[in-house]
Design a protein around this motif. Structure first.
Motif, PDB file in Angstrom:
ATOM      1  N   GLY B 290      -1.981  64.656  18.674  1.00  0.00           N
ATOM      2  CA  GLY B 290      -1.634  63.835  17.518  1.00  0.00           C
ATOM      3  C   GLY B 290      -0.907  62.551  17.874  1.00  0.00           C
ATOM      4  O   GLY B 290      -0.446  62.361  19.004  1.00  0.00           O
ATOM      5  N   PHE B 291      -0.832  61.656  16.924  1.00  0.00           N
ATOM      6  CA  PHE B 291       0.022  60.466  16.903  1.00  0.00           C
ATOM      7  C   PHE B 291      -0.428  59.312  17.792  1.00  0.00           C
ATOM      8  O   PHE B 291      -0.130  58.161  17.495  1.00  0.00           O
ATOM      9  N   VAL B 292      -1.144  59.610  18.889  1.00  0.00           N
ATOM     10  CA  VAL B 292      -1.521  58.516  19.791  1.00  0.00           C
ATOM     11  C   VAL B 292      -2.431  57.529  19.071  1.00  0.00           C
ATOM     12  O   VAL B 292      -2.219  56.310  19.083  1.00  0.00           O
ATOM     13  N   GLY B 293      -3.465  58.073  18.393  1.00  0.00           N
ATOM     14  CA  GLY B 293      -4.436  57.207  17.729  1.00  0.00           C
ATOM     15  C   GLY B 293      -3.873  56.470  16.538  1.00  0.00           C
ATOM     16  O   GLY B 293      -4.405  55.448  16.105  1.00  0.00           O
ATOM     17  N   LEU B 294      -2.787  56.977  15.984  1.00  0.00           N
ATOM     18  CA  LEU B 294      -2.153  56.316  14.851  1.00  0.00           C
ATOM     19  C   LEU B 294      -1.199  55.218  15.335  1.00  0.00           C
ATOM     20  O   LEU B 294      -1.170  54.102  14.824  1.00  0.00           O
ATOM     21  N   LEU B 295      -0.438  55.591  16.354  1.00  0.00           N
ATOM     22  CA  LEU B 295       0.677  54.751  16.777  1.00  0.00           C
ATOM     23  C   LEU B 295       0.257  53.567  17.644  1.00  0.00           C
ATOM     24  O   LEU B 295       0.740  52.449  17.465  1.00  0.00           O
ATOM     25  N   VAL B 296      -0.641  53.831  18.575  1.00  0.00           N
ATOM     26  CA  VAL B 296      -0.960  52.825  19.588  1.00  0.00           C
ATOM     27  C   VAL B 296      -1.560  51.545  18.981  1.00  0.00           C
ATOM     28  O   VAL B 296      -1.089  50.443  19.284  1.00  0.00           O
ATOM     29  N   PRO B 297      -2.575  51.659  18.102  1.00  0.00           N
ATOM     30  CA  PRO B 297      -3.118  50.415  17.538  1.00  0.00           C
ATOM     31  C   PRO B 297      -2.068  49.659  16.731  1.00  0.00           C
ATOM     32  O   PRO B 297      -2.015  48.423  16.748  1.00  0.00           O
ATOM     33  N   HIS B 298      -1.231  50.410  16.055  1.00  0.00           N
ATOM     34  CA  HIS B 298      -0.167  49.837  15.262  1.00  0.00           C
ATOM     35  C   HIS B 298       0.769  48.991  16.120  1.00  0.00           C
ATOM     36  O   HIS B 298       1.092  47.848  15.801  1.00  0.00           O
ATOM     37  N   ALA B 299       1.196  49.587  17.221  1.00  0.00           N
ATOM     38  CA  ALA B 299       2.110  48.882  18.125  1.00  0.00           C
ATOM     39  C   ALA B 299       1.412  47.674  18.750  1.00  0.00           C
ATOM     40  O   ALA B 299       2.009  46.600  18.881  1.00  0.00           O
ATOM     41  N   CYS B 300       0.132  47.841  19.103  1.00  0.00           N
ATOM     42  CA  CYS B 300      -0.589  46.732  19.734  1.00  0.00           C
ATOM     43  C   CYS B 300      -0.742  45.556  18.772  1.00  0.00           C
ATOM     44  O   CYS B 300      -0.693  44.396  19.187  1.00  0.00           O
ATOM     45  N   ARG B 301      -0.935  45.869  17.480  1.00  0.00           N
ATOM     46  CA  ARG B 301      -1.061  44.789  16.496  1.00  0.00           C
ATOM     47  C   ARG B 301       0.198  43.929  16.444  1.00  0.00           C
ATOM     48  O   ARG B 301       0.137  42.739  16.196  1.00  0.00           O
ATOM     49  N   LEU B 302       1.340  44.545  16.671  1.00  0.00           N
ATOM     50  CA  LEU B 302       2.585  43.773  16.653  1.00  0.00           C
ATOM     51  C   LEU B 302       2.591  42.756  17.792  1.00  0.00           C
ATOM     52  O   LEU B 302       3.217  41.714  17.704  1.00  0.00           O
ATOM     53  N   VAL B 303       1.918  43.074  18.877  1.00  0.00           N
ATOM     54  CA  VAL B 303       1.955  42.192  20.037  1.00  0.00           C
ATOM     55  C   VAL B 303       0.851  41.140  19.986  1.00  0.00           C
ATOM     56  O   VAL B 303       1.091  39.965  20.207  1.00  0.00           O
ATOM     57  N   LEU B 354       7.986  55.633  12.191  1.00  0.00           N
ATOM     58  CA  LEU B 354       8.931  55.248  11.139  1.00  0.00           C
ATOM     59  C   LEU B 354       9.527  53.876  11.437  1.00  0.00           C
ATOM     60  O   LEU B 354       9.682  53.041  10.552  1.00  0.00           O
ATOM     61  N   TYR B 355       9.845  53.637  12.720  1.00  0.00           N
ATOM     62  CA  TYR B 355      10.381  52.340  13.113  1.00  0.00           C
ATOM     63  C   TYR B 355       9.380  51.231  12.813  1.00  0.00           C
ATOM     64  O   TYR B 355       9.731  50.191  12.239  1.00  0.00           O
ATOM     65  N   LEU B 356       8.113  51.452  13.176  1.00  0.00           N
ATOM     66  CA  LEU B 356       7.094  50.423  12.957  1.00  0.00           C
ATOM     67  C   LEU B 356       6.895  50.155  11.468  1.00  0.00           C
ATOM     68  O   LEU B 356       6.766  49.004  11.041  1.00  0.00           O
ATOM     69  N   LEU B 357       6.876  51.221  10.686  1.00  0.00           N
ATOM     70  CA  LEU B 357       6.682  51.046   9.246  1.00  0.00           C
ATOM     71  C   LEU B 357       7.854  50.287   8.641  1.00  0.00           C
ATOM     72  O   LEU B 357       7.689  49.418   7.792  1.00  0.00           O
ATOM     73  N   ASP B 358       9.032  50.616   9.110  1.00  0.00           N
ATOM     74  CA  ASP B 358      10.225  49.948   8.610  1.00  0.00           C
ATOM     75  C   ASP B 358      10.155  48.450   8.903  1.00  0.00           C
ATOM     76  O   ASP B 358      10.480  47.617   8.056  1.00  0.00           O
TER      77      ASP B 358
END
Lengths: 264, 363
Positions: B290-303, B354-358
């Motif tokens: 779990g979580f890898v596929g949700l989190l990774v693209p999200h974090a990459c979009r920030l960069v 949660l940090y990214l959503l915040d």
């Protein structure tokens, strides 16, 4: 530049007839307006023109070619659409959104050509957003967003522009700005507008849509008569000359409803 | 992530002249990719080096170097540990992580929702049911990682795919809402069967095998298992990257995409097929992590922002780095016991999400 014509188009959605036997045209370089009350089929017609919907019968002709017979990317090089969608909250910059207008010209895996870059820069300059390339699209105000989306359509360098109520949700100043931008383009344009006075001022030709058919076409001054306004829009109004511009000005009687148009 | 987050807004004065400003995110993407590439090498090295027996980095590379140049196995247990046990596992972590990051980014575009993940569309539920059925009912008996369970997992993924496809295609075309409803509904339905089967798993060994699939695990990785997932991820990246511009247009709306010359229904169909097959392959080799596929693209979009031409490859790379690191932690955090990798991804992933959503809401 090209002419665009809608030829005997009928559209049925979920078994319900939305448009039947529509004929209309925007000649080369002309701004043709599409007006009509809510639910008259304006958006459905425009969606058919930019190939989001497929008509049950009839054709949309770009110059003399059926848009359905063109490859999607080729059609998009000739015809750019500004739908009512206002974009998403994904992280795009202003420039990235405008550069999307170049995608019909680009091959998979290829980068931006010099021509692409020029088209994007010119489009941004036309809408007055040069220097705002790096701002976040999601963080823009409604008026700015709409200008970016218009620049995206300009970057497509189309022969024909199709716009679905582009002034919706804009304040008066931004409405006037946007219409001035379109006027300055001198490009074949098919535009639906809610504001009849804006349509009367902007358009060279108006098509009036009522219950899925075109009930009147012609110059704004000839089309916008008190009788038509009563019959199609269900309002009492007089049409006078605008004291500043000389355009037809519709003065509505806000006191006495004529009665709503019958439900289809 | 590797580079500082982009400024949310800019003012006119600080921007460069028009024709060159698109390059800022491109440069940032290049820097991020380089840093992640280095991190991946370092992570793989650490993953092979660390464990119940720590092996010096120099020895790790000398074993790898000898093996890669066709040298024979030097007798001794260290060669066995490096080459037979840890190296395939570290590589599988990288492959699965890359696949999850890639599929996550694609599914988020497919349903136009940044909170989507590879498991949203019910495929993994089908895979889990297939694998659990194989373990409990006996075809995969004794070995949870044998071809039996993996094959059954992939078959289950295909069955779930067929069901979701049938439901989502109605009404003319794989709309995001239909896909999500069909995927979640069928996923829940299949999970019900899985829960029932878990209760039927009497002995301890079978229960362990079941947990392997439900929580995800990279243990038991072998060289012979790497080719299929590696090929699938590479092919998936190629197919998706070729559609990167269409994915960008899709995020602006179906009608906008149509106006830009994208055949939206066909694109959604292709995306659904590619992401489903890839998810099926990944879950078949590693369970549902779990979580890898949700989190990774999200974090990459920030960069690097939302442009899929940069987002897809970067998500794959970042996913690989993350999962190699997480698996190393899962293996080494406790003495004499391995923490299930799904537990570690959840413990790291949930707070990070949660940090990214915040951050998003702050804007």
């Amino acid at each position: 530049m090209m002419r665009i014509a809608v030829d005997a188009v009928s559209v049925t959605l979920s078994g319900r007839s939305i448009l039947s036997g529509i004929h209309l045209v925007a000649e080369e370089g002309e701004i043709a307006g599409l007006i009509g009350p809510n639910g008259s089929g304006k958006s459905t017609l425009l969606r058919t023109v930019y190939r989001h919907l497929k008509p049950q019968s009839g054709r949309v002709l770009l110059a003399d070619r059926d848009v359905r017979e063109l490859a999607p990317a080729e059609a998009a090089r000739h015809l750019a659409a500004l739908p009512q969608e206002r974009g998403s909250d994904f992280e795009f910059t202003v420039r990235e959104v405008v550069a999307m207008g170049r995608s019909p010209y680009q091959r998979a895996f290829a980068g931006e050509s010099a021509q692409d870059r020029t088209a994007v820069t010119d489009a941004l300059a036309q809408v007055g957003l040069a220097g705002h390339e790096r701002r976040s699209f999601a963080a823009l105000s409604g008026g700015e967003r709409q200008r970016v989306l218009l620049a995206r359509a300009f970057a497509q360098q189309p022969d024909v522009l199709v716009l679905d109520e582009p002034t919706n949700h804009l304040d008066v100043q931004h409405q006037v700005e946007l219409l001035a931008l379109l006027r300055a383009q001198r490009r074949t344009t098919l535009i639906s507008l809610h504001d009849l006075n804006a349509a009367a001022s902007l358009c060279d030709r108006l098509h009036v849509l009522h219950q899925g058919t075109v009930v009147a076409s012609g110059k704004p001054r000839d089309v916008l008569t008190p009788d038509l306004l009563a019959e199609v829009f269900g309002v009492r109004a007089v049409v006078v000359d605008h004291p500043l511009t000389g355009d037809p000005l519709i003065a509505f009687d806000h006191r006495s409803p004529v009665g709503t148009a019958p439900l289809s | 992530m590797a580079a500082p987050a982009p400024p949310r807004t800019g003012v006119a004065g600080e921007d460069e002249p028009g024709s060159t400003t698109g390059t800022v995110r491109t440069v940032r993407a290049g820097v991020a990719a380089a840093l992640l590439g280095v991190a991946l090498l370092a992570g793989l090295t650490a993953a092979v080096s660390l464990g119940s027996v720590d092996i010096p980095v120099g020895e790790v590379w000398s074993v790898v170097g000898r093996r890669l140049t066709g040298g024979a196995a030097e007798p001794g247990s260290r060669d066995l540990i490096v080459w037979q046990l840890r190296a395939p596992r570290a590589l599988l972590a990288a492959i699965v992580g890359a696949g999850l990051g890639l599929v996550g980014a694609a599914v988020q575009a497919l349903v136009r929702n940044p909170l989507a993940d590879p498991y949203l569309l019910g495929i993994s539920s089908g895979a889990s049911l297939g694998a659990v059925a194989a373990v409990v009912l006996g075809t995969g008996a004794g070995s949870a990682v044998g071809f039996g369970a993996s094959g059954a997992a992939f078959a289950g993924a295909l069955a779930a795919f067929a069901l979701v496809w049938t439901m989502a295609r109605r009404g003319g075309g794989f709309s995001p809402l239909r896909l999500v409803l069909a995927g979640v509904g069928i996923g829940q339905f299949l999970s019900g069967f899985t829960s029932y089967l878990v209760l039927q798993a009497g002995d301890e060994q079978r229960t362990r095998g079941v947990l392997f699939w439900l929580m995800g695990s990279l243990s038991g990785a072998q060289w012979s298992q790497l080719a299929i997932p590696a090929g699938a991820v590479a092919l998936g990246l190629l197919v998706l990257q070729a559609r990167a511009r269409a994915l960008n247009a899709l995020l602006m709306g179906d009608e906008t995409a149509a106006g830009l010359g994208v055949d939206v229904v066909r694109l959604r169909r292709e995306l659904f097929v590619v992401t489903s097959l890839l998810t099926g392959v990944l879950v078949a080799v590693s369970g549902a992590i779990g979580f890898v596929g949700l989190l990774v693209p999200h974090a990459c979009r920030l960069v690097v922002g939302g442009d899929h031409r940069r987002l897809l490859p970067l998500s794959a790379l970042a996913g690989a780095v993350l999962l190699v690191a997480v698996d190393t932690v899962a293996r080494t955090a406790l003495d004499n016991q391995e923490v299930p990798i799904g537990v570690v991804t959840a413990l790291i992933g949930a707070p990070a999400l949660l940090y990214l959503l915040d951050r998003r809401l702050e804007r």
